[in-house]
Design a protein around this motif. Structure first.
Motif, mmCIF file in Angstrom:
data_model
loop_
_atom_site.group_PDB
_atom_site.id
_atom_site.type_symbol
_atom_site.label_atom_id
_atom_site.label_comp_id
_atom_site.label_asym_id
_atom_site.label_seq_id
_atom_site.Cartn_x
_atom_site.Cartn_y
_atom_site.Cartn_z
ATOM 1 N N ASN A 89 -13.370 41.578 46.454
ATOM 2 C CA ASN A 89 -12.384 42.643 46.653
ATOM 3 C C ASN A 89 -12.296 43.106 48.106
ATOM 4 N N VAL A 90 -13.352 42.861 48.889
ATOM 5 C CA VAL A 90 -13.297 43.208 50.314
ATOM 6 C C VAL A 90 -13.062 41.968 51.177
ATOM 7 N N GLY A 91 -12.657 40.868 50.536
ATOM 8 C CA GLY A 91 -12.206 39.699 51.275
ATOM 9 C C GLY A 91 -13.226 38.613 51.542
ATOM 10 N N PHE A 92 -14.400 38.697 50.921
ATOM 11 C CA PHE A 92 -15.417 37.662 51.160
ATOM 12 C C PHE A 92 -15.455 36.650 50.029
ATOM 13 N N GLU A 93 -15.866 35.443 50.380
ATOM 14 C CA GLU A 93 -16.103 34.381 49.415
ATOM 15 C C GLU A 93 -17.517 33.851 49.659
ATOM 16 N N ILE A 94 -18.121 33.310 48.624
ATOM 17 C CA ILE A 94 -19.482 32.784 48.721
ATOM 18 C C ILE A 94 -19.444 31.386 49.324
ATOM 19 N N GLY A 95 -20.239 31.194 50.382
ATOM 20 C CA GLY A 95 -20.398 29.871 50.973
ATOM 21 C C GLY A 95 -21.486 29.098 50.247
ATOM 22 N N ASN A 96 -22.700 29.645 50.276
ATOM 23 C CA ASN A 96 -23.795 29.050 49.520
ATOM 24 C C ASN A 96 -24.907 30.068 49.320
ATOM 25 N N ILE A 97 -25.784 29.746 48.377
ATOM 26 C CA ILE A 97 -26.925 30.593 48.027
ATOM 27 C C ILE A 97 -28.150 29.699 47.934
ATOM 28 N N ASP A 98 -29.237 30.150 48.537
ATOM 29 C CA ASP A 98 -30.519 29.453 48.451
ATOM 30 C C ASP A 98 -31.544 30.463 47.956
ATOM 31 N N ALA A 99 -32.138 30.203 46.785
ATOM 32 C CA ALA A 99 -33.068 31.156 46.172
ATOM 33 C C ALA A 99 -34.375 30.476 45.797
ATOM 34 N N THR A 100 -35.454 31.268 45.843
ATOM 35 C CA THR A 100 -36.779 30.794 45.451
ATOM 36 C C THR A 100 -37.408 31.806 44.505
ATOM 37 N N VAL A 101 -37.933 31.317 43.393
ATOM 38 C CA VAL A 101 -38.670 32.143 42.442
ATOM 39 C C VAL A 101 -40.140 31.789 42.570
ATOM 40 N N SER A 102 -40.980 32.811 42.667
ATOM 41 C CA SER A 102 -42.425 32.616 42.743
ATOM 42 C C SER A 102 -43.040 33.117 41.436
ATOM 43 N N LEU A 103 -43.622 32.167 40.688
ATOM 44 C CA LEU A 103 -44.107 32.456 39.346
ATOM 45 C C LEU A 103 -45.232 31.483 39.018
ATOM 46 N N GLN A 104 -46.360 32.001 38.576
ATOM 47 C CA GLN A 104 -47.476 31.118 38.235
ATOM 48 C C GLN A 104 -47.190 30.385 36.920
ATOM 49 N N LYS A 105 -46.816 31.134 35.896
ATOM 50 C CA LYS A 105 -46.451 30.577 34.592
ATOM 51 C C LYS A 105 -45.348 31.432 34.012
ATOM 52 N N PRO A 106 -44.461 30.882 33.233
ATOM 53 C CA PRO A 106 -44.333 29.486 32.835
ATOM 54 C C PRO A 106 -43.702 28.652 33.946
ATOM 55 N N LYS A 107 -43.843 27.356 33.832
ATOM 56 C CA LYS A 107 -43.203 26.444 34.769
ATOM 57 C C LYS A 107 -41.705 26.427 34.469
ATOM 58 N N ILE A 108 -40.893 26.624 35.504
ATOM 59 C CA ILE A 108 -39.446 26.751 35.262
ATOM 60 C C ILE A 108 -38.633 25.579 35.795
#
Length: 160
Positions: A89-108
């Protein structure tokens, strides 16, 4: 010159027995889950924060406060859809996203493709524009002791 912005998000949720575990829009089959006002999907929350921050629109708590009963138990995919709408709505578009989840268990790692499919559909972006990675903390800290989960995300947005 095209205007581009970078945003960063970080979030933590405690893990507890008997809670549902939502991560990346997918319900995990595990005896522990994340604790929070909403469904406590830490991955969605960091993506929302990164997108809002990149657009200089504050953070997830500002737009969806945990003091508002209408967000109690809400599906975080709804928050992500609304966040995407807000930045568009303010004129932006998503280029890309890079995410990391840190979790011992469960394996995802086996469900990461499902998370990418789910979240890219919610944001209406190409699957290739969303990277989700998983790591452990080698049994160190609150993540290593299986007391919590954290996630980080970096996004690039651009003016249309």
């Amino acid at each position: 010159m095209q205007k581009i912005r970078i945003g960063y998000g970080y979030d933590v949720h405690q893990l507890a027995d008997g809670e549902e575990f939502w991560l990346g829009g997918i319900k995990l089959d595990y005896h522990r889950g994340a604790v929070g006002h909403s469904d406590a999907d830490v991955l969605i929350h960091v993506i929302c924060d990164a997108l809002l921050g990149a657009a200089n629109l504050r953070d997830i708590g500002y737009h969806f406060p945990d003091t508002d009963p209408k967000y109690k138990g809400i599906d975080s995919k709804k928050l992500l859809a609304e966040t995407t709408k807000i930045i568009r709505n303010v004129g932006f578009e998503i280029g890309n996203i890079d995410a990391t989840v840190s979790l011992q268990k469960p394996k995802i790692k086996p469900v990461i493709p499902d998370m990418i499919k789910c979240l890219s559909e919610v944001m209406e972006i190409d699957k290739e524009d969303l990277s989700i990675k998983a790591t452990t903390t080698e049994k160190l800290g609150f993540v290593g002791r299986e007391e919590g989960v954290d996630a980080h995300a970096v996004v690039l947005i651009y003016k249309k």
